[in-house]
Design a protein around this motif. Structure first.
Motif, PDB file in Angstrom:
ATOM      1  N   SER A 230       0.842  -1.197   0.000  1.00 62.09           N
ATOM      2  CA  SER A 230       0.000   0.000   0.000  1.00 62.09           C
ATOM      3  C   SER A 230       0.879   1.249   0.000  1.00 62.09           C
ATOM      4  O   SER A 230       2.084   1.178   0.240  1.00 62.09           O
ATOM      5  N   ARG A 231       0.244   2.369  -0.266  1.00 65.66           N
ATOM      6  CA  ARG A 231       0.961   3.647  -0.316  1.00 65.66           C
ATOM      7  C   ARG A 231       0.227   4.664   0.554  1.00 65.66           C
ATOM      8  O   ARG A 231      -0.131   5.759   0.118  1.00 65.66           O
ATOM      9  N   TRP A 232       0.003   4.288   1.804  1.00 63.21           N
ATOM     10  CA  TRP A 232      -0.672   5.209   2.713  1.00 63.21           C
ATOM     11  C   TRP A 232       0.190   6.430   2.964  1.00 63.21           C
ATOM     12  O   TRP A 232       1.383   6.327   3.245  1.00 63.21           O
ATOM     13  N   PHE A 233      -0.447   7.588   2.907  1.00 62.66           N
ATOM     14  CA  PHE A 233       0.235   8.850   3.224  1.00 62.66           C
ATOM     15  C   PHE A 233      -0.043   9.177   4.690  1.00 62.66           C
ATOM     16  O   PHE A 233      -1.200   9.247   5.106  1.00 62.66           O
ATOM     17  N   ILE A 234       1.018   9.366   5.462  1.00 61.44           N
ATOM     18  CA  ILE A 234       0.891   9.557   6.910  1.00 61.44           C
ATOM     19  C   ILE A 234       1.325  10.970   7.287  1.00 61.44           C
ATOM     20  O   ILE A 234       2.403  11.429   6.907  1.00 61.44           O
ATOM     21  N   SER A 305      -5.583   0.365  -1.497  1.00 63.65           N
ATOM     22  CA  SER A 305      -5.829   1.645  -2.163  1.00 63.65           C
ATOM     23  C   SER A 305      -6.238   2.755  -1.200  1.00 63.65           C
ATOM     24  O   SER A 305      -6.491   3.886  -1.634  1.00 63.65           O
ATOM     25  N   HIS A 306      -6.297   2.447   0.101  1.00 61.54           N
ATOM     26  CA  HIS A 306      -6.665   3.473   1.077  1.00 61.54           C
ATOM     27  C   HIS A 306      -5.649   4.615   1.049  1.00 61.54           C
ATOM     28  O   HIS A 306      -4.445   4.386   0.948  1.00 61.54           O
ATOM     29  N   GLY A 307      -6.145   5.846   1.139  1.00 57.30           N
ATOM     30  CA  GLY A 307      -5.275   7.009   0.943  1.00 57.30           C
ATOM     31  C   GLY A 307      -4.253   7.245   2.028  1.00 57.30           C
ATOM     32  O   GLY A 307      -3.188   7.812   1.777  1.00 57.30           O
TER      33      GLY A 307
END
Length: 407
Positions: A230-234, A305-307
Motif C-alpha cells: 500500500s501507499r498510505w500517506f501519513i 488503495s486506502h489514501g
C-alpha cells in the motif's frame, strides 16, 4: 644538516639530523637554522572513502632554513578522490554536517503538524531530495537505524544513466540532515551503475527538477518495507484540540514516533502472507454495514488503495476514526506492541481493539458491521499483529525500540 646548539654570543654549533617528524597537527616544524639546503621526503598517509588506506611520498630539495625566517615546502598533493562526485558519509562524519533528529521532545507543533516537514508514505520512509540550498536533504521516518545505503542519481538533462551520488554507512533513527554535494561547485567524476566513469559539469543551480534519485540498499529493515503493498500517506493533525472539543487533544513528539511505528507496522501486517492466510479463515464472517458478507479480495484491494492516515490524539475515548481521520488515546499508541502486555495474555486488549476498530471506520464501515465491534475483524487483526510481533516479523516489533531512543 640542522645546527644543534646556540651559544650566548649568538654562534651556532654542532649538527643533528632529522629522520622523521610528524606534522599532522599544525603542519609546522620549529628548529635552529640549517647549515646548508636540505632535501628529503614528505609522506602522506590517508584513507579512501571506503576506509582503505594508501601512502603518497613526495621528494623535496633545496630547502634552506634561515634564522628569523619562515621556509616553505610546497607539495602538489591531491587525494585520489578529490575530483570524485560521490559523497561518502561514515558515522563519524555526521558532526561535520547539518544533522538533526525528528520528533525530539522540544520539537514545536508547527513543525510536526506541518506536512511539508513531517509526512511520509508507509512504503517509502526514507526520503531523499535536493533542497532549495542545492544540497542533498535526507529524512528517515523510522525508529530503526539502517546501514549501507547508496543514493543513485540521474542528471536528467545530461545523462541517461544512473550515477552513484552518495553513500551512507549509517542512517540513524528519525534522521533529518542536509549534505553539500561536490558537483554543485565544480566538475566531478562519477561512476555509473554499469561501472563507467563520466564527468558531470558543475551544477551551481541544482534543483529537484534536474535529477531523478533512487535509493539502493540491502538493509533488512528496508527489505521489510519493500513488502508493503500500500501507499498510505501519513501525517499529523491537532484536529479540534484548540476548539474546546470533548475528545481531541494535541499530539506530542513521542506519540508521533509511536504513530510512525504503528502505521508502518499495520501497513506491513496487512501486506503479509500471515495476515492474508488468517483472514481466509474469516470467509463469510466479516460483514459490511448491511450485514452482507464482505468479499475478501475486495477488502484487500480497499486496504491497498486506502489514501492514508492523519494521526491525532484523543482523550476520554479510545479512538476516533473515519476516512483518513485516525485518532487514538495515548495508551493505544503505546500499548499495541506485543510486549506491552504479558506473554500469553489475550492479544485482543483494548488498545489493539481500538487500533483496528478505528481503521475499520477508515475503511468505511460503521458499528452495524463486524469490522468495528464483535469478535471478528479486531480479533483477527490483533491476533496476527501480536503473533508477528512476538516472532519479530514486524518492522518495529517491540515497545523498547522507541523507548530506548534519545528524546
Amino acid at each position: 644538516g640542522i645546527y644543534a646548539g646556540l651559544s650566548a654570543n649568538g654562534e651556532y654549533s654542532g649538527t643533528e639530523s632529522i629522520e622523521s617528524y610528524d606534522i599532522t597537527e599544525n603542519r609546522s616544524f620549529y628548529s635552529l637554522p640549517s647549515k646548508e639546503a636540505l632535501s628529503g621526503f614528505v609522506t602522506f598517509e590517508s584513507n579512501r572513502s571506503d576506509g582503505t588506506s594508501f601512502v603518497h611520498k613526495y621528494r623535496f630539495s633545496n630547502c634552506k632554513i634561515e634564522a628569523g625566517r619562515i621556509s616553505h615546502i610546497s607539495i602538489d598533493y591531491r587525494h585520489p578522490e578529490s575530483l570524485d562526485g560521490l559523497l561518502y558519509i561514515r558515522e563519524e562524519d555526521f558532526s561535520r554536517f547539518r544533522t538533526d533528529t525528528m520528533f525530539l521532545a522540544n520539537e514545536p507543533r508547527d513543525i510536526f503538524y506541518n506536512s511539508k516537514h513531517r509526512s511520509f508514505y508507509v512504503n517509502a520512509p526514507l526520503q531523499v531530495s535536493i533542497s532549495d540550498e542545492h544540497q542533498l536533504l535526507v529524512k528517515f521516518f523510522s525508529p530503526i537505524a539502517i546501514h549501507d545505503v547508496t543514493i543513485l542519481c540521474r542528471f536528467n538533462k545530461i545523462s541517461t544513466e544512473f550515477l552513484e551520488l552518495a553513500h551512507f554507512d549509517l542512517i540513524y533513527p528519525f534522521m533529518e540532515a542536509t549534505f553539500p554535494l561536490p558537483v554543485v561547485s565544480s566538475d566531478r567524476t562519477f561512476t555509473t551503475s554499469s561501472g563507467r566513469k563520466i564527468v558531470i559539469p558543475a551544477q551551481p543551480e541544482l534543483s529537484g527538477d534536474d535529477v531523478t534519485l533512487v535509493i539502493r540498499t540491502e538493509d533488512p529493515y528496508m527489505k521489510k518495507i519493500e513488502q508493503i503493498d500500500s501507499r498510505w500517506f501519513i501525517r499529523f493533525s491537532a484536529y479540534s484540540a484548540d476548539n474546546g472539543h470533548a475528545y481531541w487533544r494535541h499530539m506530542n513528539p513521542l506519540l508521533c514516533r509511536h504513530g510512525v511505528a504503528l502505521a508502518t507496522n499495520m501497513a506491513f501486517m496487512f501486506s503479509s502472507e500471515e495476515f492474508n492466510t488468517e483472514m481466509n479463515r474469516y470467509e463469510g464472517k466479516l460483514k459490511d454495514n448491511g450485514g452482507n458478507a464482505i468479499n475478501l479480495d475486495a477488502l484487500r484491494q480497499r486496504i491497498r488503495s486506502h489514501g492514508g492516515l492523519v494521526l491525532g490524539r484523543v482523550s476520554g475515548v479510545g479512538g476516533l476514526g473515519g476516512g483518513t481521520t485516525y485518532g487514538l488515546a495515548d495508551y493505544c499508541y503505546t500499548g499495541v506492541y506485543f510486549d506491552a502486555t504479558p506473554l500469553g495474555s489475550n492479544p485482543h486488549n483494548y488498545a489493539r481493539q481500538a487500533m483496528f476498530h478505528e481503521y475499520g471506520h477508515c475503511l468505511g464501515y460503521n458499528h452495524s458491521s463486524t469490522m468495528t465491534y464483535g469478535d471478528q475483524w479486531t480479533v483477527l487483526c490483533a491476533t496476527v499483529f501480536v503473533n508477528m510481533g512476538q516472532e519479530d516479523k514486524l518492522p518495529v516489533s517491540s515497545k523498547d525500540v522507541i523507548a530506548n531512543l534519545p528524546m
